[in-house]
Scaffold this motif. Structure first.
Motif, PDB file in Angstrom:
ATOM      1  N   TYR A   1      42.109  82.364  48.481  1.00  0.00           N
ATOM      2  CA  TYR A   1      41.628  80.989  48.407  1.00  0.00           C
ATOM      3  C   TYR A   1      40.240  80.841  49.028  1.00  0.00           C
ATOM      4  O   TYR A   1      39.505  79.928  48.689  1.00  0.00           O
ATOM      5  N   SER A   2      39.909  81.719  49.956  1.00  0.00           N
ATOM      6  CA  SER A   2      38.620  81.591  50.633  1.00  0.00           C
ATOM      7  C   SER A   2      37.762  82.817  50.353  1.00  0.00           C
ATOM      8  O   SER A   2      38.275  83.895  50.125  1.00  0.00           O
ATOM      9  N   ASP A   3      36.465  82.627  50.369  1.00  0.00           N
ATOM     10  CA  ASP A   3      35.558  83.742  50.098  1.00  0.00           C
ATOM     11  C   ASP A   3      35.142  84.412  51.393  1.00  0.00           C
ATOM     12  O   ASP A   3      34.611  83.766  52.289  1.00  0.00           O
ATOM     13  N   HIS A   4      35.375  85.716  51.440  1.00  0.00           N
ATOM     14  CA  HIS A   4      34.909  86.486  52.596  1.00  0.00           C
ATOM     15  C   HIS A   4      33.923  87.545  52.131  1.00  0.00           C
ATOM     16  O   HIS A   4      34.073  88.101  51.048  1.00  0.00           O
ATOM     17  N   GLU A   5      32.945  87.830  52.981  1.00  0.00           N
ATOM     18  CA  GLU A   5      32.071  88.974  52.755  1.00  0.00           C
ATOM     19  C   GLU A   5      32.165  89.906  53.951  1.00  0.00           C
ATOM     20  O   GLU A   5      32.692  89.535  55.005  1.00  0.00           O
ATOM     21  N   TYR A   6      31.638  91.118  53.747  1.00  0.00           N
ATOM     22  CA  TYR A   6      31.576  92.094  54.830  1.00  0.00           C
ATOM     23  C   TYR A   6      30.575  91.565  55.863  1.00  0.00           C
ATOM     24  O   TYR A   6      29.422  91.261  55.521  1.00  0.00           O
TER      25      TYR A   6
ATOM     26  N   THR B   1      30.091  80.752  52.817  1.00  0.00           N
ATOM     27  CA  THR B   1      29.117  79.652  52.788  1.00  0.00           C
ATOM     28  C   THR B   1      29.620  78.406  53.519  1.00  0.00           C
ATOM     29  O   THR B   1      30.785  78.281  53.852  1.00  0.00           O
ATOM     30  N   ARG B   2      28.673  77.494  53.666  1.00  0.00           N
ATOM     31  CA  ARG B   2      28.970  76.173  54.191  1.00  0.00           C
ATOM     32  C   ARG B   2      30.030  75.489  53.314  1.00  0.00           C
ATOM     33  O   ARG B   2      30.923  74.807  53.802  1.00  0.00           O
ATOM     34  N   THR B   3      29.933  75.706  52.003  1.00  0.00           N
ATOM     35  CA  THR B   3      30.899  75.090  51.084  1.00  0.00           C
ATOM     36  C   THR B   3      32.298  75.675  51.290  1.00  0.00           C
ATOM     37  O   THR B   3      33.295  74.954  51.215  1.00  0.00           O
ATOM     38  N   THR B   4      32.372  76.975  51.558  1.00  0.00           N
ATOM     39  CA  THR B   4      33.677  77.575  51.853  1.00  0.00           C
ATOM     40  C   THR B   4      34.269  76.934  53.103  1.00  0.00           C
ATOM     41  O   THR B   4      35.449  76.597  53.140  1.00  0.00           O
ATOM     42  N   GLN B   5      33.429  76.759  54.117  1.00  0.00           N
ATOM     43  CA  GLN B   5      33.891  76.109  55.346  1.00  0.00           C
ATOM     44  C   GLN B   5      34.409  74.705  55.036  1.00  0.00           C
ATOM     45  O   GLN B   5      35.439  74.277  55.539  1.00  0.00           O
ATOM     46  N   GLN B   6      33.675  74.007  54.188  1.00  0.00           N
ATOM     47  CA  GLN B   6      34.066  72.633  53.880  1.00  0.00           C
ATOM     48  C   GLN B   6      35.410  72.609  53.148  1.00  0.00           C
ATOM     49  O   GLN B   6      36.294  71.816  53.480  1.00  0.00           O
ATOM     50  N   ARG B   7      35.552  73.495  52.148  1.00  0.00           N
ATOM     51  CA  ARG B   7      36.802  73.513  51.375  1.00  0.00           C
ATOM     52  C   ARG B   7      37.998  73.765  52.279  1.00  0.00           C
ATOM     53  O   ARG B   7      39.062  73.204  52.082  1.00  0.00           O
ATOM     54  N   LEU B   8      37.804  74.613  53.283  1.00  0.00           N
ATOM     55  CA  LEU B   8      38.919  74.973  54.149  1.00  0.00           C
ATOM     56  C   LEU B   8      39.183  73.939  55.233  1.00  0.00           C
ATOM     57  O   LEU B   8      40.329  73.662  55.561  1.00  0.00           O
ATOM     58  N   PHE B   9      38.137  73.411  55.815  1.00  0.00           N
ATOM     59  CA  PHE B   9      38.321  72.714  57.088  1.00  0.00           C
ATOM     60  C   PHE B   9      37.867  71.255  57.130  1.00  0.00           C
ATOM     61  O   PHE B   9      38.204  70.535  58.059  1.00  0.00           O
ATOM     62  N   PHE B  10      37.039  70.838  56.213  1.00  0.00           N
ATOM     63  CA  PHE B  10      36.522  69.461  56.286  1.00  0.00           C
ATOM     64  C   PHE B  10      36.907  68.724  55.007  1.00  0.00           C
ATOM     65  O   PHE B  10      36.446  69.072  53.933  1.00  0.00           O
TER      66      PHE B  10
ATOM     67  N   LEU C   1      28.257  68.470  61.553  1.00  0.00           N
ATOM     68  CA  LEU C   1      29.326  69.276  62.147  1.00  0.00           C
ATOM     69  C   LEU C   1      29.675  70.435  61.230  1.00  0.00           C
ATOM     70  O   LEU C   1      30.006  71.535  61.684  1.00  0.00           O
ATOM     71  N   LEU C   2      29.613  70.177  59.926  1.00  0.00           N
ATOM     72  CA  LEU C   2      29.848  71.256  58.959  1.00  0.00           C
ATOM     73  C   LEU C   2      28.754  72.316  59.094  1.00  0.00           C
ATOM     74  O   LEU C   2      29.027  73.515  59.135  1.00  0.00           O
ATOM     75  N   ASP C   3      27.506  71.861  59.202  1.00  0.00           N
ATOM     76  CA  ASP C   3      26.402  72.811  59.409  1.00  0.00           C
ATOM     77  C   ASP C   3      26.629  73.616  60.686  1.00  0.00           C
ATOM     78  O   ASP C   3      26.428  74.833  60.709  1.00  0.00           O
ATOM     79  N   HIS C   4      27.053  72.919  61.730  1.00  0.00           N
ATOM     80  CA  HIS C   4      27.251  73.592  63.014  1.00  0.00           C
ATOM     81  C   HIS C   4      28.373  74.618  62.912  1.00  0.00           C
ATOM     82  O   HIS C   4      28.248  75.751  63.395  1.00  0.00           O
ATOM     83  N   ALA C   5      29.487  74.246  62.256  1.00  0.00           N
ATOM     84  CA  ALA C   5      30.606  75.178  62.101  1.00  0.00           C
ATOM     85  C   ALA C   5      30.153  76.430  61.365  1.00  0.00           C
ATOM     86  O   ALA C   5      30.503  77.556  61.733  1.00  0.00           O
TER      87      ALA C   5
END
Ligand SMILES: *[C@@H]1O[C@H](CO)[C@@H](O)[C@H](O)[C@H]1NC(C)=O
Ligand SMILES: *[C@@H]1O[C@H](CO)[C@@H](O)[C@H](O)[C@H]1NC(C)=O
Ligand SMILES: *[C@@H]1O[C@H](CO)[C@@H](O)[C@H](O)[C@H]1NC(C)=O
Ligand SMILES: *[C@@H]1O[C@H](CO)[C@@H](O)[C@H](O)[C@H]1NC(C)=O
Length: 346
Positions: free
Chosen positions: A255-260, A281-290, A299-303
């Motif tokens: 469900y989430s994108d990870h890179e090395y 990405t920031r968008t991945t963070q948003q999809r998961l947590f915000f 706050l999304l930028d900061h995360a």
């Protein structure tokens, strides 16, 4: 207040504002400052991790392959079926920790909260930089009169970054939290062979009367294990982002994108080795947590700015602790799926 959904139990909850409960009996003292010490604490870990039959992740291409492989498997088979052999760990890891006590003593200043964040973040999770008066849990705890210990989990921040396949897994992380708790209880966090990196050394000798474990998501899985294995080490616990169920701990990483990690950002994560991955990405963070429209985009930028790598070993080990009941733990527990329901005064 940010609106958040928690789709990933091993992840973290984004930053919600932390406030004392309205009408609570706890007096919140304004103008209370804190004395802090930053420490490098060697913690002996004797535990049994495992080698798992999972693909190697040494670059971005392999990170995507890994995600498909473990997602397919985890939907069909218990991850424990991938265990190849046990890996005994008998090693000392350097853990970076920060202990803060209120600079005015009060009735709660000898109650120590030990905070364990979710996967993919270091201790900065608890001390949010934008508008700390609104979002920093450390500031809120201090204002409410408590002392607080935060730390970089193994493989994050300024703590050691050992083998990402076999050494950063739930069993060793449980021993690190237990080890830090024992040292804190004894007032020995700053004793030799710990190194004082900054701040007031006397703070490290502080001996708490009570210890409260505070955690989020993956951190709550570690706390639950510490309570069941070392019941008399903690006086109370607040587990957030935690929803014990038969599905607890099984994460669909597809469900989430990870890179090395080292390839994703050489400047930040160049010193991370094989098996360390990071959200893209920031968008991945948003999809998961915000979720929702009410969170502050900064706050999304900061995360996304403070995000940290995690290991494929952590994901592989996600069912090894099996949620054994904490029969020897007798203190109060608060469990909350979200962090938004938590106030520091509970
Ligand atoms: C997943 O990876 C393991 C280890 O490399 C391999 O044995 C297995 O065949 C892979 N499974 C799939 C569905 O690709
Ligand atoms: C861990 O290693 C030390 C020496 O390095 C040894 O004395 C001790 O017995 C070992 N403990 C276990 C449980 O293997
Ligand atoms: C906690 O339990 C352990 C093992 O059961 C024991 O060795 C220790 O003395 C106990 N500590 C306290 C403070 O009761
Ligand atoms: C409680 O601790 C004792 C002593 O360490 C141990 O023998 C016992 O199995 C523990 N009980 C539970 C339910 O964990």
């Amino acid at each position: 207040m940010a609106k958040i959904a928690h789709l990933v139990p091993l992840g973290f909850l984004a930053f919600t504002s932390v406030v004392a409960a309205p009408g609570s009996a706890i007096e919140v003292r304004h103008g209370v400052g804190k004395d802090c010490v930053e420490l490098e604490v060697p913690v002996l870990v004797v535990a049994t991790d495992n080698e798992y039959n999972i693909p190697r992740v040494d670059n971005n291409i392999e990170a995507a392959d890994w995600s498909v492989n473990v997602t397919t498997w985890s939907l069909l088979v218990d991850p424990r079926a991938r265990i190849v052999r046990p890996v005994p760990i008998n090693a000392t890891f350097k853990i970076n920790a920060k202990l803060c006590v209120p600079n005015q003593r009060g009735p709660r200043s000898d109650i120590l909260q030990i905070a364990t964040q979710g996967n993919g973040f270091d201790k900065r999770y608890w001390d949010v930089e934008p508008s700390p008066e609104k979002y920093s849990y450390v500031e809120a705890a201090i204002r409410a009169g408590y002392s607080i210990l935060t730390y970089d989990k193994l493989g994050t921040g300024r703590s050691d970054k050992p083998d990402g396949y076999t050494h950063v897994q739930i069993p060793s992380e449980v021993e690190i939290l237990a080890g830090l708790t024992k040292l804190a209880r004894a007032g020995k966090l700053a004793s030799s062979p710990s190194r004082i990196l900054s701040g007031r050394s006397t703070v490290g000798d502080f001996i708490p009367r009570k210890v409260v474990q505070v955690s989020h998501a993956y951190g709550s899985i570690l706390v639950q294990s510490v309570l069941s294995k070392y019941g008399n080490l903690s006086d109370a616990a607040i587990l957030t982002g935690f929803y014990p169920s038969s599905k607890q701990g099984i994460v669909n990483v597809g469900y989430s994108d990870h890179e090395y990690a080292a390839e994703h950002d050489r400047n930040k994560f160049g010193d991370y080795g094989p098996g360390y991955i990071v959200l893209t990405t920031r968008t991945t963070q948003q999809r998961l947590f915000f979720h929702g429209e009410e969170f502050e985009p900064r706050l999304l930028d900061h995360a996304n700015w403070i995000k940290q790598p995690k290991t494929v070993g952590t994901f592989a080990s996600q069912l090894t602790n099996q949620f054994i009941p904490a029969g020897n733990f007798t203190g109060p527990v608060k469990v909350s799926f979200s962090m938004a329901f938590i106030s520091v005064s509970t």
